[in-house]
Design a protein around this motif. Structure first.
Motif, PDB file in Angstrom:
ATOM      1  N   LYS A   1      64.470  47.492  48.120  1.00  0.00           N
ATOM      2  CA  LYS A   1      65.433  48.345  48.824  1.00  0.00           C
ATOM      3  C   LYS A   1      65.196  48.270  50.329  1.00  0.00           C
ATOM      4  O   LYS A   1      66.157  48.275  51.105  1.00  0.00           O
ATOM      5  CB  LYS A   1      65.328  49.790  48.330  1.00  0.00           C
ATOM      6  N   ASP A   2      63.939  48.184  50.734  1.00  0.00           N
ATOM      7  CA  ASP A   2      63.637  48.075  52.166  1.00  0.00           C
ATOM      8  C   ASP A   2      64.215  46.796  52.764  1.00  0.00           C
ATOM      9  O   ASP A   2      64.706  46.797  53.897  1.00  0.00           O
ATOM     10  CB  ASP A   2      62.130  48.145  52.408  1.00  0.00           C
ATOM     11  N   ASP A   3      64.170  45.709  52.006  1.00  0.00           N
ATOM     12  CA  ASP A   3      64.781  44.451  52.465  1.00  0.00           C
ATOM     13  C   ASP A   3      66.278  44.645  52.698  1.00  0.00           C
ATOM     14  O   ASP A   3      66.823  44.231  53.722  1.00  0.00           O
ATOM     15  CB  ASP A   3      64.587  43.330  51.437  1.00  0.00           C
ATOM     16  N   VAL A   4      66.941  45.262  51.726  1.00  0.00           N
ATOM     17  CA  VAL A   4      68.388  45.490  51.835  1.00  0.00           C
ATOM     18  C   VAL A   4      68.678  46.416  53.014  1.00  0.00           C
ATOM     19  O   VAL A   4      69.588  46.157  53.811  1.00  0.00           O
ATOM     20  CB  VAL A   4      68.955  46.069  50.519  1.00  0.00           C
ATOM     21  N   ARG A   5      67.910  47.487  53.136  1.00  0.00           N
ATOM     22  CA  ARG A   5      68.132  48.441  54.239  1.00  0.00           C
ATOM     23  C   ARG A   5      67.935  47.781  55.594  1.00  0.00           C
ATOM     24  O   ARG A   5      68.685  48.060  56.531  1.00  0.00           O
ATOM     25  CB  ARG A   5      67.206  49.640  54.073  1.00  0.00           C
ATOM     26  N   ALA A   6      66.948  46.924  55.700  1.00  0.00           N
ATOM     27  CA  ALA A   6      66.724  46.218  56.967  1.00  0.00           C
ATOM     28  C   ALA A   6      67.930  45.356  57.328  1.00  0.00           C
ATOM     29  O   ALA A   6      68.338  45.296  58.493  1.00  0.00           O
ATOM     30  CB  ALA A   6      65.452  45.365  56.879  1.00  0.00           C
ATOM     31  N   GLU A   7      68.519  44.708  56.337  1.00  0.00           N
ATOM     32  CA  GLU A   7      69.692  43.868  56.599  1.00  0.00           C
ATOM     33  C   GLU A   7      70.908  44.722  56.966  1.00  0.00           C
ATOM     34  O   GLU A   7      71.674  44.368  57.860  1.00  0.00           O
ATOM     35  CB  GLU A   7      69.986  42.976  55.395  1.00  0.00           C
ATOM     36  N   ILE A   8      71.059  45.841  56.281  1.00  0.00           N
ATOM     37  CA  ILE A   8      72.168  46.741  56.617  1.00  0.00           C
ATOM     38  C   ILE A   8      71.992  47.273  58.040  1.00  0.00           C
ATOM     39  O   ILE A   8      72.956  47.320  58.815  1.00  0.00           O
ATOM     40  CB  ILE A   8      72.290  47.874  55.581  1.00  0.00           C
ATOM     41  N   ASP A   9      70.769  47.641  58.411  1.00  0.00           N
ATOM     42  CA  ASP A   9      70.504  48.112  59.778  1.00  0.00           C
ATOM     43  C   ASP A   9      70.817  47.025  60.807  1.00  0.00           C
ATOM     44  O   ASP A   9      71.389  47.300  61.864  1.00  0.00           O
ATOM     45  CB  ASP A   9      69.047  48.553  59.931  1.00  0.00           C
ATOM     46  N   ARG A  10      70.472  45.780  60.494  1.00  0.00           N
ATOM     47  CA  ARG A  10      70.762  44.659  61.399  1.00  0.00           C
ATOM     48  C   ARG A  10      72.272  44.496  61.575  1.00  0.00           C
ATOM     49  O   ARG A  10      72.775  44.348  62.686  1.00  0.00           O
ATOM     50  CB  ARG A  10      70.134  43.366  60.836  1.00  0.00           C
ATOM     51  N   ILE A  11      72.982  44.562  60.470  1.00  0.00           N
ATOM     52  CA  ILE A  11      74.441  44.419  60.509  1.00  0.00           C
ATOM     53  C   ILE A  11      75.075  45.601  61.252  1.00  0.00           C
ATOM     54  O   ILE A  11      75.998  45.415  62.055  1.00  0.00           O
ATOM     55  CB  ILE A  11      75.012  44.271  59.090  1.00  0.00           C
ATOM     56  N   ASP A  12      74.571  46.819  60.999  1.00  0.00           N
ATOM     57  CA  ASP A  12      75.090  47.996  61.707  1.00  0.00           C
ATOM     58  C   ASP A  12      74.937  47.835  63.217  1.00  0.00           C
ATOM     59  O   ASP A  12      75.839  48.184  63.978  1.00  0.00           O
ATOM     60  CB  ASP A  12      74.390  49.273  61.245  1.00  0.00           C
ATOM     61  N   GLN A  13      73.808  47.305  63.667  1.00  0.00           N
ATOM     62  CA  GLN A  13      73.603  47.087  65.096  1.00  0.00           C
ATOM     63  C   GLN A  13      74.613  46.071  65.630  1.00  0.00           C
ATOM     64  O   GLN A  13      75.190  46.250  66.705  1.00  0.00           O
ATOM     65  CB  GLN A  13      72.175  46.629  65.394  1.00  0.00           C
ATOM     66  N   ALA A  14      74.832  45.008  64.873  1.00  0.00           N
ATOM     67  CA  ALA A  14      75.810  43.998  65.289  1.00  0.00           C
ATOM     68  C   ALA A  14      77.211  44.606  65.354  1.00  0.00           C
ATOM     69  O   ALA A  14      77.979  44.322  66.279  1.00  0.00           O
ATOM     70  CB  ALA A  14      75.776  42.796  64.331  1.00  0.00           C
ATOM     71  N   LEU A  15      77.552  45.450  64.371  1.00  0.00           N
ATOM     72  CA  LEU A  15      78.863  46.116  64.383  1.00  0.00           C
ATOM     73  C   LEU A  15      79.004  47.025  65.603  1.00  0.00           C
ATOM     74  O   LEU A  15      80.055  47.035  66.262  1.00  0.00           O
ATOM     75  CB  LEU A  15      79.065  46.921  63.104  1.00  0.00           C
ATOM     76  N   LEU A  16      77.947  47.782  65.908  1.00  0.00           N
ATOM     77  CA  LEU A  16      77.993  48.651  67.091  1.00  0.00           C
ATOM     78  C   LEU A  16      78.204  47.836  68.355  1.00  0.00           C
ATOM     79  O   LEU A  16      78.980  48.232  69.234  1.00  0.00           O
ATOM     80  CB  LEU A  16      76.714  49.482  67.198  1.00  0.00           C
TER      81      LEU A  16
END
Length: 105
Positions: free
Chosen positions: A14-29
């Motif tokens: 889950k931490d792997d997935v969350r890290a990727e979601i956080d990376r994508i969220d930053q790119a979206l921002l």
């Protein structure tokens, strides 16, 4: 935060997935911030608050978003909802800038 990325299938926890979601969220921002700068510039160019709402342009954008979402195997309704929310906010933001500028003139 790491800049490297894993494909979904490469995420083992889950931490792997969350890290990727956080990376994508930053790119979206970052992309939303860039888009916002163009919306601000558009508001500076427009002279009448009624110009902020362009239903023909809005529907063309929504149609394009739905088509692109479908081609990317993304739920078109979800994509449309996100874009309509974004567009509604931008229309109100543009109107506010134009009205404020006209009052100051």
């Amino acid at each position: 935060m790491t800049t490297s990325s894993k494909k979904p299938a490469e995420c083992a926890t889950k931490d792997d997935v969350r890290a990727e979601i956080d990376r994508i969220d930053q790119a979206l921002l970052n992309l939303f911030a860039e888009r916002h700068r163009y919306v601000t510039r558009m508001a500076q160019i427009k002279t009448d608050p009624h110009e902020a709402y362009d239903p023909v342009r809005i529907e063309a954008v929504i149609s394009r978003v739905r088509d692109r979402a479908e081609s990317m195997d993304l739920d078109e309704d979800q994509a449309e909802l996100i874009w309509r929310t974004l567009i509604d906010w931008n229309v109100n933001y543009e109107k506010g800038i134009i009205v404020a500028r006209r009052r100051a003139e």
